[in-house]
Design a protein around this motif. Structure first.
Motif, PDB file in Angstrom:
ATOM      1  N   GLY A   1       0.817  -1.198   0.000  1.00  0.00           N
ATOM      2  CA  GLY A   1       0.000   0.000   0.000  1.00  0.00           C
ATOM      3  C   GLY A   1       0.856   1.255   0.000  1.00  0.00           C
ATOM      4  O   GLY A   1       2.097   1.186  -0.038  1.00  0.00           O
ATOM      5  N   GLU A   2       0.223   2.393   0.041  1.00  0.00           N
ATOM      6  CA  GLU A   2       0.960   3.654   0.086  1.00  0.00           C
ATOM      7  C   GLU A   2       0.175   4.700   0.859  1.00  0.00           C
ATOM      8  O   GLU A   2      -1.046   4.598   1.007  1.00  0.00           O
ATOM      9  N   ALA A   3       0.896   5.676   1.347  1.00  0.00           N
ATOM     10  CA  ALA A   3       0.296   6.792   2.076  1.00  0.00           C
ATOM     11  C   ALA A   3       0.866   8.092   1.541  1.00  0.00           C
ATOM     12  O   ALA A   3       2.076   8.188   1.301  1.00  0.00           O
ATOM     13  N   THR A   4       0.005   9.080   1.345  1.00  0.00           N
ATOM     14  CA  THR A   4       0.413  10.364   0.786  1.00  0.00           C
ATOM     15  C   THR A   4      -0.063  11.493   1.697  1.00  0.00           C
ATOM     16  O   THR A   4      -1.215  11.486   2.155  1.00  0.00           O
ATOM     17  N   VAL A   5       0.809  12.442   1.941  1.00  0.00           N
ATOM     18  CA  VAL A   5       0.471  13.638   2.702  1.00  0.00           C
ATOM     19  C   VAL A   5       0.299  14.796   1.725  1.00  0.00           C
ATOM     20  O   VAL A   5       1.157  15.023   0.859  1.00  0.00           O
ATOM     21  N   HIS A   6      -0.796  15.521   1.849  1.00  0.00           N
ATOM     22  CA  HIS A   6      -1.097  16.670   0.989  1.00  0.00           C
ATOM     23  C   HIS A   6      -1.147  17.928   1.854  1.00  0.00           C
ATOM     24  O   HIS A   6      -1.799  17.933   2.906  1.00  0.00           O
ATOM     25  N   TRP A   7      -0.497  19.002   1.405  1.00  0.00           N
ATOM     26  CA  TRP A   7      -0.552  20.276   2.127  1.00  0.00           C
ATOM     27  C   TRP A   7      -0.303  21.429   1.170  1.00  0.00           C
ATOM     28  O   TRP A   7       0.117  21.235   0.018  1.00  0.00           O
ATOM     29  N   SER A   8      -0.568  22.640   1.650  1.00  0.00           N
ATOM     30  CA  SER A   8      -0.357  23.851   0.862  1.00  0.00           C
ATOM     31  C   SER A   8      -0.140  25.008   1.837  1.00  0.00           C
ATOM     32  O   SER A   8      -0.911  25.156   2.794  1.00  0.00           O
ATOM     33  N   PRO A   9       0.880  25.820   1.626  1.00  0.00           N
ATOM     34  CA  PRO A   9       1.095  26.967   2.511  1.00  0.00           C
ATOM     35  C   PRO A   9      -0.081  27.933   2.555  1.00  0.00           C
ATOM     36  O   PRO A   9      -0.254  28.649   3.549  1.00  0.00           O
ATOM     37  N   SER A  10      -0.895  27.950   1.512  1.00  0.00           N
ATOM     38  CA  SER A  10      -2.005  28.900   1.463  1.00  0.00           C
ATOM     39  C   SER A  10      -3.319  28.312   1.980  1.00  0.00           C
ATOM     40  O   SER A  10      -4.332  29.012   2.021  1.00  0.00           O
ATOM     41  N   VAL A  11      -3.316  27.041   2.372  1.00  0.00           N
ATOM     42  CA  VAL A  11      -4.531  26.381   2.852  1.00  0.00           C
ATOM     43  C   VAL A  11      -4.298  25.878   4.271  1.00  0.00           C
ATOM     44  O   VAL A  11      -3.258  25.282   4.563  1.00  0.00           O
ATOM     45  N   ASP A  12      -5.264  26.104   5.122  1.00  0.00           N
ATOM     46  CA  ASP A  12      -5.167  25.673   6.518  1.00  0.00           C
ATOM     47  C   ASP A  12      -5.583  24.215   6.623  1.00  0.00           C
ATOM     48  O   ASP A  12      -6.757  23.884   6.481  1.00  0.00           O
ATOM     49  N   GLY A  13      -4.637  23.332   6.871  1.00  0.00           N
ATOM     50  CA  GLY A  13      -4.959  21.918   7.031  1.00  0.00           C
ATOM     51  C   GLY A  13      -3.996  21.028   6.261  1.00  0.00           C
ATOM     52  O   GLY A  13      -3.481  21.398   5.198  1.00  0.00           O
ATOM     53  N   VAL A  14      -3.739  19.837   6.816  1.00  0.00           N
ATOM     54  CA  VAL A  14      -2.887  18.819   6.189  1.00  0.00           C
ATOM     55  C   VAL A  14      -3.695  17.536   6.127  1.00  0.00           C
ATOM     56  O   VAL A  14      -4.323  17.127   7.116  1.00  0.00           O
ATOM     57  N   VAL A  15      -3.706  16.877   4.964  1.00  0.00           N
ATOM     58  CA  VAL A  15      -4.528  15.681   4.763  1.00  0.00           C
ATOM     59  C   VAL A  15      -3.640  14.481   4.468  1.00  0.00           C
ATOM     60  O   VAL A  15      -2.743  14.551   3.608  1.00  0.00           O
TER      61      VAL A  15
END
Length: 277
Positions: free
Chosen positions: A184-198
């Motif tokens: 399997g795999e796991a991915t972290v998504h984020w953006s300096p302009s968006v509040d929150g990490v998924v």
């Protein structure tokens, strides 16, 4: 339209209480701001909860007077509905304002002008929205209990899916992926302009009913809890709790149900995802 105004319209839409004009404004605002969808989902859930779980009870005698007092309206006794007629629809000249009436001067328009009527319509609509929002809040508190405030706050929290959609639409979206041991795999998504990490994972290993997955921000050598979750099919999308810092590593462990009670991992990570280049 700002988010507060939309929230009032969303509450009205959930209970089917919007006028055609307000419903049109609601739909146009939602189309322009899809990030407000969590408000719609929360209001729909609250309306469903209210309709399914509240027994009919007689309101306290002082509730109506208290409600009207809060919105600054005079308390008036209910008036029996009378059949309407064409004569009833004709305005009484004695009820009209004169140009020298202070209320007419305050409006900035001459009495009886279209602009005055439009201004009064907007004022009545704003008053109705405020009354509805306040009534809905009191109904929830009286019918479900004062603890509903915390429940509504939880339902209004942004979902992982909505935050992920915002991140993917942003110009500075970033992600990092790591492989799980069983393919399997796991991915972290984020953006300096968006509040929150998924965190999005697929192919997670099976765990017992009394266990949970728990995410961690590993900052240097210090693990910081970022939330626990379960998965019935080995996949998950989770909005991490807390703020990610540059060069954090996102780790995932298997803990007892609800997460580690000590606030520290009790098992080795099943995956570790770096967020620095």
């Amino acid at each position: 339209m700002n988010e507060q105004t939309f929230a009032e319209l969303s509450a009205g839409y959930a209970l089917g209480a919007l006028s055609p004009d307000d419903e049109l404004a609601y739909r146009e605002a939602l189309e322009a701001h899809p990030e407000w969808m969590p408000l719609v989902e929360a209001d729909a859930a609250a309306a469903a909860l209210l309709s399914e779980g509240v027994a009919d009870v007689a309101p306290p005698p002082a509730l109506r007077a208290s409600l009207l007092a809060q919105i600054g309206a005079p308390v008036a006794e209910p008036v029996a509905e009378q059949p309407s007629s064409r004569e009833d629809d004709v305005a009484d000249p004695a009820d009209e304002l004169h140009d020298d009436d202070p209320r007419a001067a305050a409006s900035g328009y001459s009495v009886g002008s279209p602009a005055t009527e439009e201004l009064q319509t907007v004022q009545r609509r704003n008053w109705t929205r405020s009354l509805f929002a306040l009534t809905a809040s009191i109904a929830l508190l009286v019918g479900i209990g004062w603890g509903v405030g915390a429940l509504t706050q939880d339902m209004r929290a942004p979902s992982a899916e909505s935050v992920l959609a915002q991140i993917e639409r942003s110009d500075d979206a970033q992600s990092s992926t790591a492989q799980l041991g069983d393919g399997g795999e796991a991915t972290v998504h984020w953006s300096p302009s968006v509040d929150g990490v998924v965190l999005v994972a697929d192919g997670l290993p099976e765990i017992d009913d009394d266990q949970s997955y728990e995410a961690w921000f590993v900052r240097g050598s210090a693990p910081i809890p970022a939330g626990a979750f379960e998965s019935s099919d080995g996949s998950a999308a989770m909005l991490l709790e807390g703020d990610m810092q540059p060069e954090d590593v996102i780790a995932l462990t298997i803990e007892q149900s609800g997460g580690s009670p000590s606030g520290l991992p009790t098992t080795d990570p099943i995956v570790a995802i770096p967020t620095s280049a």
